[in-house]
Design a protein around this motif. Sequence first.
Motif, PDB file in Angstrom:
ATOM      1  N   ILE A  61      51.004  -7.780   5.652  1.00 32.24           N
ATOM      2  CA  ILE A  61      50.613  -8.595   6.795  1.00 32.24           C
ATOM      3  C   ILE A  61      51.818  -9.411   7.236  1.00 32.24           C
ATOM      4  CG2 ILE A  61      49.061 -10.431   7.558  1.00 32.24           C
ATOM      5  CD1 ILE A  61      47.239  -9.454   5.107  1.00 32.24           C
ATOM      6  N   VAL A  62      52.231  -9.200   8.468  1.00 30.99           N
ATOM      7  CA  VAL A  62      53.370  -9.944   9.020  1.00 30.99           C
ATOM      8  C   VAL A  62      52.821 -11.207   9.663  1.00 30.99           C
ATOM      9  CG1 VAL A  62      55.330  -9.875  10.600  1.00 30.99           C
ATOM     10  CG2 VAL A  62      54.595  -7.775   9.428  1.00 30.99           C
ATOM     11  N   LYS A  63      53.278 -12.354   9.196  1.00 33.26           N
ATOM     12  CA  LYS A  63      52.780 -13.635   9.684  1.00 33.26           C
ATOM     13  C   LYS A  63      53.325 -13.932  11.079  1.00 33.26           C
ATOM     14  CE  LYS A  63      50.618 -14.733   5.873  1.00 33.26           C
ATOM     15  NZ  LYS A  63      49.305 -15.313   5.761  1.00 33.26           N
ATOM     16  N   ALA A  64      52.476 -14.526  11.900  1.00 33.74           N
ATOM     17  CA  ALA A  64      52.875 -14.937  13.251  1.00 33.74           C
ATOM     18  C   ALA A  64      53.752 -16.181  13.179  1.00 33.74           C
ATOM     19  CB  ALA A  64      51.630 -15.224  14.090  1.00 33.74           C
ATOM     20  N   ASN A  65      54.521 -16.382  14.240  1.00 36.29           N
ATOM     21  CA  ASN A  65      55.318 -17.601  14.365  1.00 36.29           C
ATOM     22  C   ASN A  65      55.308 -18.027  15.835  1.00 36.29           C
ATOM     23  OD1 ASN A  65      57.376 -16.139  15.770  1.00 36.29           O
ATOM     24  ND2 ASN A  65      58.247 -15.499  13.819  1.00 36.29           N
ATOM     25  N   GLN A  66      56.026 -19.082  16.157  1.00 38.62           N
ATOM     26  CA  GLN A  66      56.027 -19.588  17.532  1.00 38.62           C
ATOM     27  C   GLN A  66      56.472 -18.527  18.529  1.00 38.62           C
ATOM     28  OE1 GLN A  66      58.411 -23.167  17.236  1.00 38.62           O
ATOM     29  NE2 GLN A  66      56.580 -24.442  16.990  1.00 38.62           N
ATOM     30  N   ASP A  67      57.470 -17.737  18.172  1.00 39.73           N
ATOM     31  CA  ASP A  67      57.966 -16.702  19.082  1.00 39.73           C
ATOM     32  C   ASP A  67      56.923 -15.611  19.326  1.00 39.73           C
ATOM     33  OD1 ASP A  67      60.396 -17.983  19.403  1.00 39.73           O
ATOM     34  OD2 ASP A  67      61.462 -16.696  17.973  1.00 39.73           O
ATOM     35  N   THR A  68      56.285 -15.126  18.250  1.00 41.57           N
ATOM     36  CA  THR A  68      55.309 -14.055  18.441  1.00 41.57           C
ATOM     37  C   THR A  68      54.091 -14.562  19.200  1.00 41.57           C
ATOM     38  OG1 THR A  68      54.274 -14.437  16.264  1.00 41.57           O
ATOM     39  CG2 THR A  68      56.056 -12.788  16.381  1.00 41.57           C
ATOM     40  N   GLU A  69      53.691 -15.802  18.959  1.00 37.52           N
ATOM     41  CA  GLU A  69      52.541 -16.363  19.674  1.00 37.52           C
ATOM     42  C   GLU A  69      52.870 -16.642  21.140  1.00 37.52           C
ATOM     43  OE1 GLU A  69      48.988 -17.169  19.011  1.00 37.52           O
ATOM     44  OE2 GLU A  69      49.731 -15.387  17.994  1.00 37.52           O
ATOM     45  N   ALA A  70      54.149 -16.853  21.443  1.00 37.01           N
ATOM     46  CA  ALA A  70      54.577 -17.066  22.829  1.00 37.01           C
ATOM     47  C   ALA A  70      54.752 -15.733  23.561  1.00 37.01           C
ATOM     48  CB  ALA A  70      55.883 -17.855  22.869  1.00 37.01           C
ATOM     49  N   GLY A  71      54.591 -14.618  22.842  1.00 37.71           N
ATOM     50  CA  GLY A  71      54.738 -13.306  23.457  1.00 37.71           C
ATOM     51  C   GLY A  71      56.177 -12.858  23.590  1.00 37.71           C
ATOM     52  N   LYS A  72      57.086 -13.532  22.883  1.00 38.39           N
ATOM     53  CA  LYS A  72      58.505 -13.153  22.931  1.00 38.39           C
ATOM     54  C   LYS A  72      58.682 -11.799  22.245  1.00 38.39           C
ATOM     55  CE  LYS A  72      63.120 -14.728  21.732  1.00 38.39           C
ATOM     56  NZ  LYS A  72      63.906 -15.755  21.023  1.00 38.39           N
ATOM     57  N   MET A  73      59.235 -10.857  22.987  1.00 42.27           N
ATOM     58  CA  MET A  73      59.408  -9.501  22.464  1.00 42.27           C
ATOM     59  C   MET A  73      60.693  -9.408  21.640  1.00 42.27           C
ATOM     60  SD  MET A  73      56.690  -8.103  23.428  1.00 42.27           S
ATOM     61  CE  MET A  73      56.931  -6.371  23.117  1.00 42.27           C
ATOM     62  N   PRO A  74      60.724  -8.499  20.680  1.00 39.18           N
ATOM     63  CA  PRO A  74      61.935  -8.325  19.871  1.00 39.18           C
ATOM     64  C   PRO A  74      63.079  -7.755  20.709  1.00 39.18           C
ATOM     65  CG  PRO A  74      60.237  -6.733  19.252  1.00 39.18           C
ATOM     66  CD  PRO A  74      59.637  -7.620  20.278  1.00 39.18           C
ATOM     67  N   THR A  75      64.285  -8.038  20.273  1.00 41.40           N
ATOM     68  CA  THR A  75      65.475  -7.518  20.943  1.00 41.40           C
ATOM     69  C   THR A  75      65.638  -6.033  20.629  1.00 41.40           C
ATOM     70  OG1 THR A  75      66.915  -7.961  19.057  1.00 41.40           O
ATOM     71  CG2 THR A  75      66.631  -9.756  20.680  1.00 41.40           C
ATOM     72  N   THR A  76      66.486  -5.369  21.372  1.00 39.64           N
ATOM     73  CA  THR A  76      66.806  -3.966  21.104  1.00 39.64           C
ATOM     74  C   THR A  76      67.364  -3.815  19.696  1.00 39.64           C
ATOM     75  OG1 THR A  76      67.212  -3.551  23.442  1.00 39.64           O
ATOM     76  CG2 THR A  76      68.186  -2.000  21.873  1.00 39.64           C
ATOM     77  N   ASP A  77      68.216  -4.751  19.278  1.00 39.13           N
ATOM     78  CA  ASP A  77      68.785  -4.680  17.926  1.00 39.13           C
ATOM     79  C   ASP A  77      67.697  -4.785  16.857  1.00 39.13           C
ATOM     80  OD1 ASP A  77      71.332  -4.364  18.937  1.00 39.13           O
ATOM     81  OD2 ASP A  77      71.906  -6.464  18.644  1.00 39.13           O
ATOM     82  N   MET A  78      66.732  -5.693  17.069  1.00 35.87           N
ATOM     83  CA  MET A  78      65.648  -5.848  16.100  1.00 35.87           C
ATOM     84  C   MET A  78      64.772  -4.596  16.077  1.00 35.87           C
ATOM     85  SD  MET A  78      64.024  -7.145  13.735  1.00 35.87           S
ATOM     86  CE  MET A  78      63.633  -8.769  13.209  1.00 35.87           C
ATOM     87  N   LEU A  79      64.477  -4.049  17.253  1.00 35.43           N
ATOM     88  CA  LEU A  79      63.685  -2.815  17.308  1.00 35.43           C
ATOM     89  C   LEU A  79      64.401  -1.669  16.599  1.00 35.43           C
ATOM     90  CD1 LEU A  79      62.329  -2.960  20.964  1.00 35.43           C
ATOM     91  CD2 LEU A  79      61.008  -3.260  18.856  1.00 35.43           C
TER      92      LEU A  79
END
Length: 138
Positions: free
Chosen positions: A6-24
Amino acid sequence: MRFMVIVKANQDTEAGKMPTTDMLAAMGKFNEEMAKAGVIEAGEGLHPTVKGARVKYASGAAGVMRGPFNLTSDLISGFWLIKTASLDEAISWMKRAPFAPGSEVEIRQVFSAEDFGEALTPELLEQDARTRAHAAKK
């Protein structure tokens, strides 16, 4: 043994901030490594809770609360289903996941039929097999 990570949510994920190309790309590489090792069964990210709902059961009708929900440690932003020989092996894989500092995952073992003992009758096993076969056809 099967585990849900289970990946925990944080402020960025709750704000709908998408991952960068590097992270993907890093996550894709990690998922590919797990696939080649026969570990990963599924893995998905989840939309923020603003697009979700909670259903609470009580005597009588179930109640519904639509998101967003307050950011707490129980919110999740994604998951994997993995199959490893042990919890230690699952931990070893997740220690390699390409998350930013401060990120957190929780690893929980998934029940198997044997865990339910005699309560899981042959009829219930057959029903479960039918349900899984039907779902696999979709």
